[in-house]
Design a protein around this motif. Structure first.
Motif, PDB file in Angstrom:
ATOM      1  N   GLN A 100      10.008  65.745  77.630  1.00 35.45           N
ATOM      2  CA  GLN A 100      11.377  65.285  77.401  1.00 35.45           C
ATOM      3  C   GLN A 100      11.656  64.006  78.191  1.00 35.45           C
ATOM      4  O   GLN A 100      11.410  63.946  79.393  1.00 35.45           O
ATOM      5  CB  GLN A 100      12.373  66.367  77.799  1.00 35.45           C
ATOM      6  N   GLN A 101      12.174  62.980  77.514  1.00 37.96           N
ATOM      7  CA  GLN A 101      12.480  61.697  78.143  1.00 37.96           C
ATOM      8  C   GLN A 101      13.966  61.390  77.960  1.00 37.96           C
ATOM      9  O   GLN A 101      14.530  61.633  76.889  1.00 37.96           O
ATOM     10  CB  GLN A 101      11.653  60.562  77.527  1.00 37.96           C
ATOM     11  N   ILE A 102      14.591  60.849  79.010  1.00 34.78           N
ATOM     12  CA  ILE A 102      16.000  60.457  78.948  1.00 34.78           C
ATOM     13  C   ILE A 102      16.131  59.045  79.498  1.00 34.78           C
ATOM     14  O   ILE A 102      15.714  58.767  80.629  1.00 34.78           O
ATOM     15  CB  ILE A 102      16.897  61.417  79.754  1.00 34.78           C
ATOM     16  N   LEU A 103      16.671  58.149  78.703  1.00 34.09           N
ATOM     17  CA  LEU A 103      16.881  56.757  79.092  1.00 34.09           C
ATOM     18  C   LEU A 103      18.373  56.448  79.039  1.00 34.09           C
ATOM     19  O   LEU A 103      19.083  56.922  78.153  1.00 34.09           O
ATOM     20  CB  LEU A 103      16.121  55.804  78.149  1.00 34.09           C
ATOM     21  N   VAL A 107      30.538  51.672  78.834  1.00 33.92           N
ATOM     22  CA  VAL A 107      29.960  52.512  77.787  1.00 33.92           C
ATOM     23  C   VAL A 107      28.498  52.744  78.134  1.00 33.92           C
ATOM     24  O   VAL A 107      27.747  51.795  78.352  1.00 33.92           O
ATOM     25  CB  VAL A 107      30.087  51.856  76.400  1.00 33.92           C
ATOM     26  N   GLU A 108      28.117  53.994  78.179  1.00 35.81           N
ATOM     27  CA  GLU A 108      26.742  54.334  78.522  1.00 35.81           C
ATOM     28  C   GLU A 108      26.094  55.075  77.361  1.00 35.81           C
ATOM     29  O   GLU A 108      26.610  56.082  76.874  1.00 35.81           O
ATOM     30  CB  GLU A 108      26.703  55.215  79.766  1.00 35.81           C
ATOM     31  N   ALA A 109      24.954  54.520  76.924  1.00 35.44           N
ATOM     32  CA  ALA A 109      24.161  55.164  75.880  1.00 35.44           C
ATOM     33  C   ALA A 109      23.091  56.030  76.542  1.00 35.44           C
ATOM     34  O   ALA A 109      22.379  55.570  77.437  1.00 35.44           O
ATOM     35  CB  ALA A 109      23.517  54.120  74.978  1.00 35.44           C
ATOM     36  N   ARG A 110      23.001  57.249  76.083  1.00 32.41           N
ATOM     37  CA  ARG A 110      21.992  58.195  76.591  1.00 32.41           C
ATOM     38  C   ARG A 110      20.998  58.469  75.468  1.00 32.41           C
ATOM     39  O   ARG A 110      21.339  59.087  74.464  1.00 32.41           O
ATOM     40  CB  ARG A 110      22.669  59.476  77.058  1.00 32.41           C
ATOM     41  N   LYS A 156       7.506  53.130  72.765  1.00 32.62           N
ATOM     42  CA  LYS A 156       8.371  51.952  72.628  1.00 32.62           C
ATOM     43  C   LYS A 156       9.694  52.409  72.017  1.00 32.62           C
ATOM     44  O   LYS A 156       9.715  53.016  70.948  1.00 32.62           O
ATOM     45  CB  LYS A 156       7.725  50.885  71.750  1.00 32.62           C
ATOM     46  N   VAL A 157      10.773  52.133  72.726  1.00 30.96           N
ATOM     47  CA  VAL A 157      12.106  52.538  72.283  1.00 30.96           C
ATOM     48  C   VAL A 157      12.959  51.290  72.112  1.00 30.96           C
ATOM     49  O   VAL A 157      13.001  50.435  72.999  1.00 30.96           O
ATOM     50  CB  VAL A 157      12.770  53.486  73.307  1.00 30.96           C
ATOM     51  N   SER A 158      13.613  51.179  70.973  1.00 28.93           N
ATOM     52  CA  SER A 158      14.466  50.020  70.690  1.00 28.93           C
ATOM     53  C   SER A 158      15.855  50.504  70.305  1.00 28.93           C
ATOM     54  O   SER A 158      16.020  51.307  69.378  1.00 28.93           O
ATOM     55  CB  SER A 158      13.866  49.184  69.553  1.00 28.93           C
ATOM     56  N   LEU A 159      16.869  50.019  71.025  1.00 32.42           N
ATOM     57  CA  LEU A 159      18.260  50.425  70.805  1.00 32.42           C
ATOM     58  C   LEU A 159      19.114  49.194  70.537  1.00 32.42           C
ATOM     59  O   LEU A 159      19.063  48.215  71.284  1.00 32.42           O
ATOM     60  CB  LEU A 159      18.800  51.158  72.037  1.00 32.42           C
ATOM     61  N   SER A 203      19.040  52.442  83.507  1.00 34.30           N
ATOM     62  CA  SER A 203      18.635  53.343  84.572  1.00 34.30           C
ATOM     63  C   SER A 203      17.560  54.252  83.994  1.00 34.30           C
ATOM     64  O   SER A 203      17.842  55.367  83.557  1.00 34.30           O
ATOM     65  CB  SER A 203      19.829  54.163  85.079  1.00 34.30           C
ATOM     66  N   SER A 204      16.328  53.736  83.984  1.00 33.14           N
ATOM     67  CA  SER A 204      15.210  54.459  83.377  1.00 33.14           C
ATOM     68  C   SER A 204      13.945  54.182  84.167  1.00 33.14           C
ATOM     69  O   SER A 204      13.125  53.348  83.784  1.00 33.14           O
ATOM     70  CB  SER A 204      15.026  54.025  81.920  1.00 33.14           C
ATOM     71  N   PRO A 205      13.765  54.833  85.323  1.00 31.32           N
ATOM     72  CA  PRO A 205      12.590  54.586  86.175  1.00 31.32           C
ATOM     73  C   PRO A 205      11.284  54.862  85.442  1.00 31.32           C
ATOM     74  O   PRO A 205      11.176  55.817  84.674  1.00 31.32           O
ATOM     75  CB  PRO A 205      12.785  55.568  87.341  1.00 31.32           C
ATOM     76  N   GLY A 206      10.293  53.993  85.701  1.00 33.51           N
ATOM     77  CA  GLY A 206       8.980  54.176  85.102  1.00 33.51           C
ATOM     78  C   GLY A 206       8.792  53.481  83.778  1.00 33.51           C
ATOM     79  O   GLY A 206       7.690  53.494  83.226  1.00 33.51           O
TER      80      GLY A 206
END
Length: 501
Positions: A105-108, A44-47, A58-61, A78-81
């Motif tokens: 735009q940011q994608i993690l 399962v991959e969360a985007r 700061k992102v919290s999932l 998979s979130s470089p940087g």
């Protein structure tokens, strides 16, 4: 005369490399030859997507842990940087990304692997403290009390009370429920009313695990404490949910996603199923690092789900080549049946065939009128494309109005291919007559059905996706068939009089 030696060397090399890669992947990494032999793992991959404002981010999932029926065996990002950490909080585990400065735009990505395990059990932690009633303003409090009073009369315990509450929220004629759901979600409204009855309840986020699904959203559910266990309720049916392959992603009622330093945040999920060996399940090693273990599994889950269908196209191409070269079956276009079969996979076979016949038949009638206008080819094709879109729209609306839910899937048909099919068949009708249209149309439909049956076979889907070397073997076989110059099976009828003589 050109030597055929290089050709046969190329074919032999493709077969050897393809089989070698597949055997290496099976022997060294334990990938099974058939589906269902090994342990099942859900990936399962969360985007996570959001718009950063140029400030610290700061992102919290929320993330799942081992639970009833599933054992967590691996998780990564998979979130470089970005800095990344898994944090254990009072309300469960969370994945956290941090960055000093980000803009645009940011994608993690966050991916985990859940092993299907009947022995896995989630800790049955009882709620802490007393229930704190959720404050509701005047009209909302009045509506909540009315709903609670009616549900209390029709229930015997906390479990049946929850069921009756959910039933009222699913009743379109309930004005009290409509008033509450204008201000909050259905799940929050049910939890708020249960708190008035001193019942421990919380909102849980679940995912329905289905192979190859993309861009899925969390399904809100409600959990209540019955004194011994947490019971999960489906907000659509009001019943306790014992659905198979239901993964609780966010069980403790905390926010699914929190973003500081960004706006327009959202999270979606992609899901894929794999079969792995017991050793792989134990060692938490599914993905290989060697070039010889070249695999689609290294891609994000969303792309894997897409490739699961794409990798079936060579099988369809092989069937088309077999039918045209060896059998001599006539089709409208070379690989149009493959694309129609891909559409059948989405629509299911019977609705797909009915939809195909309706669209093409209606399109031929309209195309016959367009032919009298003596339009240029480009204009005529463009008109047919627009006509096909209108036909699909009309059939979809009619199917919905009369309650045929299967008819809604007709939109999966490739419009350009259908347009060219209608154009091609109309030309054949004018030049060779309706009999040839039936021959080629029927051959195309028969081929599409055979390709569909191959594409939906569990063994075929498993081996084409997990062993990319098989594609090289299929390529070698197609090249060999392309070298065939003998008689076709359909030609036996033509030469039957010679046998009698």
């Amino acid at each position: 005369m050109t030597s055929r030696v290089p050709f046969y060397l190329l074919v032999s090399l493709l077969v050897i490399v393809g089989i070698g890669m597949s055997m290496y992947r099976h022997d060294v990494y334990g990938v099974p030859w058939t589906a269902g032999q090994k342990h099942q793992v859900w990936e399962v991959e969360a985007r996570v997507e959001f718009e950063a404002k140029g400030d610290p981010v700061k992102v919290s999932l929320a993330t799942p842990d081992t639970q009833n029926g599933f054992t967590l065996i691996n998780e990564n990002t998979s979130s470089p940087g970005y800095g990344f950490a898994l944090v254990n909080t009072e309300n469960g585990r969370r994945a956290e990304w941090t960055k000093r400065e980000a803009a645009g735009q940011q994608i993690l990505y966050f991916k985990n692997q859940m092993l299907v395990d009947d022995n896995a059990k989630f800790p049955n932690e009882p709620p802490i403290g007393n229930v704190v009633p959720i404050a509701l303003d005047g009209p909302l409090k009045t509506a909540a009390d009315a709903i609670l009073t009616e549900a209390r009369q029709l229930s015997a315990d906390n479990s049946t009370l929850t069921r009756e509450l959910i039933k009222q929220f699913n009743d379109n004629e309930s004005q009290n429920a409509a008033l509450l759901t204008k201000e909050m979600s259905k799940a929050d409204a049910v939890v708020a009313i249960l708190s008035l009855e001193n019942i421990h309840a919380r909102v849980a986020g679940a995912l329905q695990l289905e192979d190859g699904r993309r861009r899925q959203n969390i399904i809100p559910m409600v959990e209540i404490w019955d004194g011994e266990h947490w019971q999960l309720f489906n907000l659509e049916t009001g019943s306790k949910d014992f659905t198979k392959n239901l993964l609780l992603w966010n069980e403790k009622g905390t926010p699914l996603l929190e973003v500081t330093g960004g706006t327009n945040s959202q999270v979606s999920f992609s899901i894929i199923s794999q079969d792995i060996s017991p050793k792989q399940a134990t060692d938490e090693k599914i993905q290989a690092e060697s070039l010889l273990n070249f695999s689609i599994h290294s891609l994000p889950i969303e792309e894997q789900a897409m490739f699961k269908t794409i990798m079936l196209v060579p099988i369809g191409a092989l069937i088309v080549v077999l039918l045209r070269v060896l059998v001599g079956l006539k089709t409208s276009g070379t690989f149009m049946p493959v694309l129609i079969a891909v559409a059948f996979v989405q629509t299911q076979l019977v609705p797909g065939i009915v939809g195909f016949l309706l669209i093409v038949g209606t399109g031929l009638i309209i195309r016959s009128y367009l032919s009298r206008l003596n339009l240029l080819l480009v204009a005529r094709i463009s008109a047919v494309i627009i006509t096909v879109i209108l036909i699909i729209a009309v059939f979809t609306v009619v199917a919905f109005k009369i309650g045929l839910v299967e008819g809604l899937s007709i939109t999966f048909f490739p419009m350009i291919i259908l347009s060219w099919t209608i154009e091609r068949m109309s030309i054949i009708w004018e030049e060779e007559g309706p009999k040839e249209v039936l021959v080629q149309g029927g051959g195309s439909l028969l081929t599409a059905v055979l390709v569909y049956l191959a594409m939906t076979n569990d063994f075929v889907r498993h081996i084409t996706f997990n062993f990319i070397g098989i594609q090289l073997v299929i390529l070698a076989v197609i090249l060999m068939l392309g070298n065939y110059t003998g008689y076709r099976l359909s030609e036996l009828k033509r030469f039957k009089p010679l046998v009698k003589d």
